[in-house]
Design a protein around this motif. Structure first.
Motif, PDB file in Angstrom:
ATOM      1  N   LEU A 115     -25.198  -8.048  14.357  1.00  0.00           N
ATOM      2  CA  LEU A 115     -26.364  -8.816  14.781  1.00  0.00           C
ATOM      3  C   LEU A 115     -27.646  -8.212  14.214  1.00  0.00           C
ATOM      4  O   LEU A 115     -28.547  -8.948  13.794  1.00  0.00           O
ATOM      5  CB  LEU A 115     -26.426  -8.849  16.309  1.00  0.00           C
ATOM      6  CG  LEU A 115     -27.558  -9.674  16.939  1.00  0.00           C
ATOM      7  CD1 LEU A 115     -27.564 -11.097  16.403  1.00  0.00           C
ATOM      8  CD2 LEU A 115     -27.429  -9.669  18.457  1.00  0.00           C
ATOM      9  N   SER A 116     -27.710  -6.885  14.171  1.00  0.00           N
ATOM     10  CA  SER A 116     -28.876  -6.210  13.609  1.00  0.00           C
ATOM     11  C   SER A 116     -29.053  -6.580  12.141  1.00  0.00           C
ATOM     12  O   SER A 116     -30.182  -6.840  11.675  1.00  0.00           O
ATOM     13  CB  SER A 116     -28.718  -4.693  13.754  1.00  0.00           C
ATOM     14  OG  SER A 116     -29.799  -4.016  13.151  1.00  0.00           O
ATOM     15  N   PHE A 117     -27.948  -6.612  11.397  1.00  0.00           N
ATOM     16  CA  PHE A 117     -27.984  -6.996   9.990  1.00  0.00           C
ATOM     17  C   PHE A 117     -28.488  -8.427   9.837  1.00  0.00           C
ATOM     18  O   PHE A 117     -29.313  -8.728   8.956  1.00  0.00           O
ATOM     19  CB  PHE A 117     -26.574  -6.864   9.398  1.00  0.00           C
ATOM     20  CG  PHE A 117     -26.497  -7.110   7.918  1.00  0.00           C
ATOM     21  CD1 PHE A 117     -26.892  -6.137   7.011  1.00  0.00           C
ATOM     22  CD2 PHE A 117     -26.021  -8.313   7.433  1.00  0.00           C
ATOM     23  CE1 PHE A 117     -26.818  -6.369   5.639  1.00  0.00           C
ATOM     24  CE2 PHE A 117     -25.942  -8.562   6.068  1.00  0.00           C
ATOM     25  CZ  PHE A 117     -26.337  -7.578   5.164  1.00  0.00           C
ATOM     26  N   SER A 118     -28.021  -9.320  10.708  1.00  0.00           N
ATOM     27  CA  SER A 118     -28.443 -10.720  10.662  1.00  0.00           C
ATOM     28  C   SER A 118     -29.928 -10.865  10.988  1.00  0.00           C
ATOM     29  O   SER A 118     -30.656 -11.627  10.331  1.00  0.00           O
ATOM     30  CB  SER A 118     -27.605 -11.539  11.647  1.00  0.00           C
ATOM     31  OG  SER A 118     -28.061 -12.873  11.733  1.00  0.00           O
ATOM     32  N   LEU A 119     -30.396 -10.109  11.992  1.00  0.00           N
ATOM     33  CA  LEU A 119     -31.806 -10.179  12.383  1.00  0.00           C
ATOM     34  C   LEU A 119     -32.712  -9.644  11.275  1.00  0.00           C
ATOM     35  O   LEU A 119     -33.788 -10.183  11.008  1.00  0.00           O
ATOM     36  CB  LEU A 119     -32.025  -9.376  13.669  1.00  0.00           C
ATOM     37  CG  LEU A 119     -31.362  -9.933  14.938  1.00  0.00           C
ATOM     38  CD1 LEU A 119     -31.501  -8.943  16.085  1.00  0.00           C
ATOM     39  CD2 LEU A 119     -31.971 -11.280  15.323  1.00  0.00           C
ATOM     40  N   GLU A 120     -32.265  -8.568  10.606  1.00  0.00           N
ATOM     41  CA  GLU A 120     -33.034  -8.000   9.494  1.00  0.00           C
ATOM     42  C   GLU A 120     -33.211  -9.021   8.379  1.00  0.00           C
ATOM     43  O   GLU A 120     -34.314  -9.199   7.839  1.00  0.00           O
ATOM     44  CB  GLU A 120     -32.321  -6.744   8.965  1.00  0.00           C
ATOM     45  CG  GLU A 120     -32.931  -6.153   7.700  1.00  0.00           C
ATOM     46  CD  GLU A 120     -34.145  -5.286   7.966  1.00  0.00           C
ATOM     47  OE1 GLU A 120     -34.747  -4.802   6.983  1.00  0.00           O
ATOM     48  OE2 GLU A 120     -34.494  -5.086   9.146  1.00  0.00           O
ATOM     49  N   HIS A 121     -32.140  -9.748   8.055  1.00  0.00           N
ATOM     50  CA  HIS A 121     -32.223 -10.757   6.999  1.00  0.00           C
ATOM     51  C   HIS A 121     -33.109 -11.930   7.434  1.00  0.00           C
ATOM     52  O   HIS A 121     -33.834 -12.501   6.610  1.00  0.00           O
ATOM     53  CB  HIS A 121     -30.821 -11.251   6.632  1.00  0.00           C
ATOM     54  CG  HIS A 121     -30.143 -10.380   5.627  1.00  0.00           C
ATOM     55  ND1 HIS A 121     -30.197 -10.618   4.271  1.00  0.00           N
ATOM     56  CD2 HIS A 121     -29.420  -9.241   5.766  1.00  0.00           C
ATOM     57  CE1 HIS A 121     -29.535  -9.686   3.616  1.00  0.00           C
ATOM     58  NE2 HIS A 121     -29.044  -8.832   4.501  1.00  0.00           N
ATOM     59  N   GLU A 122     -33.049 -12.271   8.696  1.00  0.00           N
ATOM     60  CA  GLU A 122     -33.914 -13.343   9.200  1.00  0.00           C
ATOM     61  C   GLU A 122     -35.388 -12.970   9.027  1.00  0.00           C
ATOM     62  O   GLU A 122     -36.203 -13.789   8.580  1.00  0.00           O
ATOM     63  CB  GLU A 122     -33.624 -13.599  10.681  1.00  0.00           C
ATOM     64  CG  GLU A 122     -34.544 -14.650  11.320  1.00  0.00           C
ATOM     65  CD  GLU A 122     -34.477 -14.642  12.833  1.00  0.00           C
ATOM     66  OE1 GLU A 122     -35.405 -15.200  13.461  1.00  0.00           O
ATOM     67  OE2 GLU A 122     -33.523 -14.079  13.397  1.00  0.00           O
ATOM     68  N   PHE A 128     -31.498 -15.675  20.649  1.00  0.00           N
ATOM     69  CA  PHE A 128     -32.878 -15.293  20.345  1.00  0.00           C
ATOM     70  C   PHE A 128     -33.116 -15.240  18.843  1.00  0.00           C
ATOM     71  O   PHE A 128     -32.284 -14.758  18.081  1.00  0.00           O
ATOM     72  CB  PHE A 128     -33.192 -13.916  20.940  1.00  0.00           C
ATOM     73  CG  PHE A 128     -33.268 -13.892  22.430  1.00  0.00           C
ATOM     74  CD1 PHE A 128     -34.442 -14.207  23.086  1.00  0.00           C
ATOM     75  CD2 PHE A 128     -32.148 -13.558  23.179  1.00  0.00           C
ATOM     76  CE1 PHE A 128     -34.510 -14.189  24.469  1.00  0.00           C
ATOM     77  CE2 PHE A 128     -32.205 -13.525  24.562  1.00  0.00           C
ATOM     78  CZ  PHE A 128     -33.383 -13.845  25.206  1.00  0.00           C
ATOM     79  N   SER A 129     -34.270 -15.714  18.431  1.00  0.00           N
ATOM     80  CA  SER A 129     -34.725 -15.589  17.058  1.00  0.00           C
ATOM     81  C   SER A 129     -35.672 -14.402  16.981  1.00  0.00           C
ATOM     82  O   SER A 129     -36.617 -14.298  17.773  1.00  0.00           O
ATOM     83  CB  SER A 129     -35.438 -16.862  16.609  1.00  0.00           C
ATOM     84  OG  SER A 129     -36.248 -16.617  15.482  1.00  0.00           O
ATOM     85  N   ALA A 130     -35.429 -13.500  16.051  1.00  0.00           N
ATOM     86  CA  ALA A 130     -36.288 -12.321  15.917  1.00  0.00           C
ATOM     87  C   ALA A 130     -37.716 -12.717  15.572  1.00  0.00           C
ATOM     88  O   ALA A 130     -38.682 -12.174  16.115  1.00  0.00           O
ATOM     89  CB  ALA A 130     -35.732 -11.376  14.862  1.00  0.00           C
TER      90      ALA A 130
END
Length: 224
Positions: A44-51, A96-98
């Motif tokens: 999830l952290s990886f996905s949020l970073e890319h977002e 949640f969206s970062a």
């Protein structure tokens, strides 16, 4: 991230879970989390970073004045991701969206938190003093937080989403606050949610349960 159990927080939670003030009720909850990633957290952290990076790239391409400077810092992005991961653990059924969450986080100080606490938790503090002579609620809270996350090293954030963009407001809520106490060195976060709910929640959308029973009686007399 991992939920952490601390006795000083348990004592406060036992009091704050239900403070009856007649027509209103105060509810509060303190939770501590380690920022150490679990397997799902890493993904999830990886996905949020890319977002976030995608948002920064699009914003710089389309609007050079877009307020994304704070997200350009690796440290700021890391902090935001920790905060959003904590939200996911608090509300596992909510997506949640970062980038969206970033708009609702506000830097706070202990003084600004204290001002809000003193204003909105005044009556709850009186109830606490009634059963804990000589130990003010705020002082007890400060001591507990300091023991868990060392307040002198903490960054404090409030999270105030629009009423339609978060899972925070319960039915009958009059007001609600969510704070995050983040110690970067300890890699630990304590969340503090407190809200005021109406005890008249049995009346919703303009009718009560009695009205519903009356409707059933009416329909029972009708031929279908």
């Amino acid at each position: 991230m991992k939920y952490l159990e601390y006795t000083p927080l348990d004592r406060l939670n036992n009091f704050l879970c239900h403070v009856n003030l007649g027509e209103r009720m105060i509810k509060g909850c303190l939770e501590a989390y380690s920022c150490k990633h679990t397997g799902p957290d890493k993904r999830l952290s990886f996905s949020l970073e890319h977002e976030i990076l995608d948002y920064i790239g699009k914003s710089s391409d389309t609007d050079s004045s877009s307020p994304v400077d704070s997200l350009c810092s690796r440290s700021s992005r890391k902090t935001l991701i920790y905060l959003v991961l904590t939200l996911y653990h608090m509300y596992p059924d909510y997506d949640f969206s970062a980038v969206r969450a970033h708009e609702f986080f506000t830097d706070e100080s202990w003084d600004s938190f204290k001002q809000i606490f003193d204003t909105y938790m005044f009556e709850a503090s009186k109830e606490w003093m009634g059963t804990n002579e000589g130990n003010p609620l705020l002082a007890t809270l400060y001591k507990a937080l300091d023991e868990v996350v060392n307040l002198s090293e903490c960054e404090i954030y409030s999270y105030n989403p629009d009423s339609d963009t978060g899972p925070f407001l319960e039915r009958g809520a009059i007001w609600s606050f969510t704070f995050f106490f983040y110690n970067r060195k300890l890699k630990r976060i304590v969340t503090f949610r407190f809200s005021c709910l109406s005890n008249l929640g049995f009346i919703t959308d303009g009718y009560s349960n009695d009205d519903e029973d009356d409707d059933e009686e009416i329909f029972n007399d009708m031929d279908i």
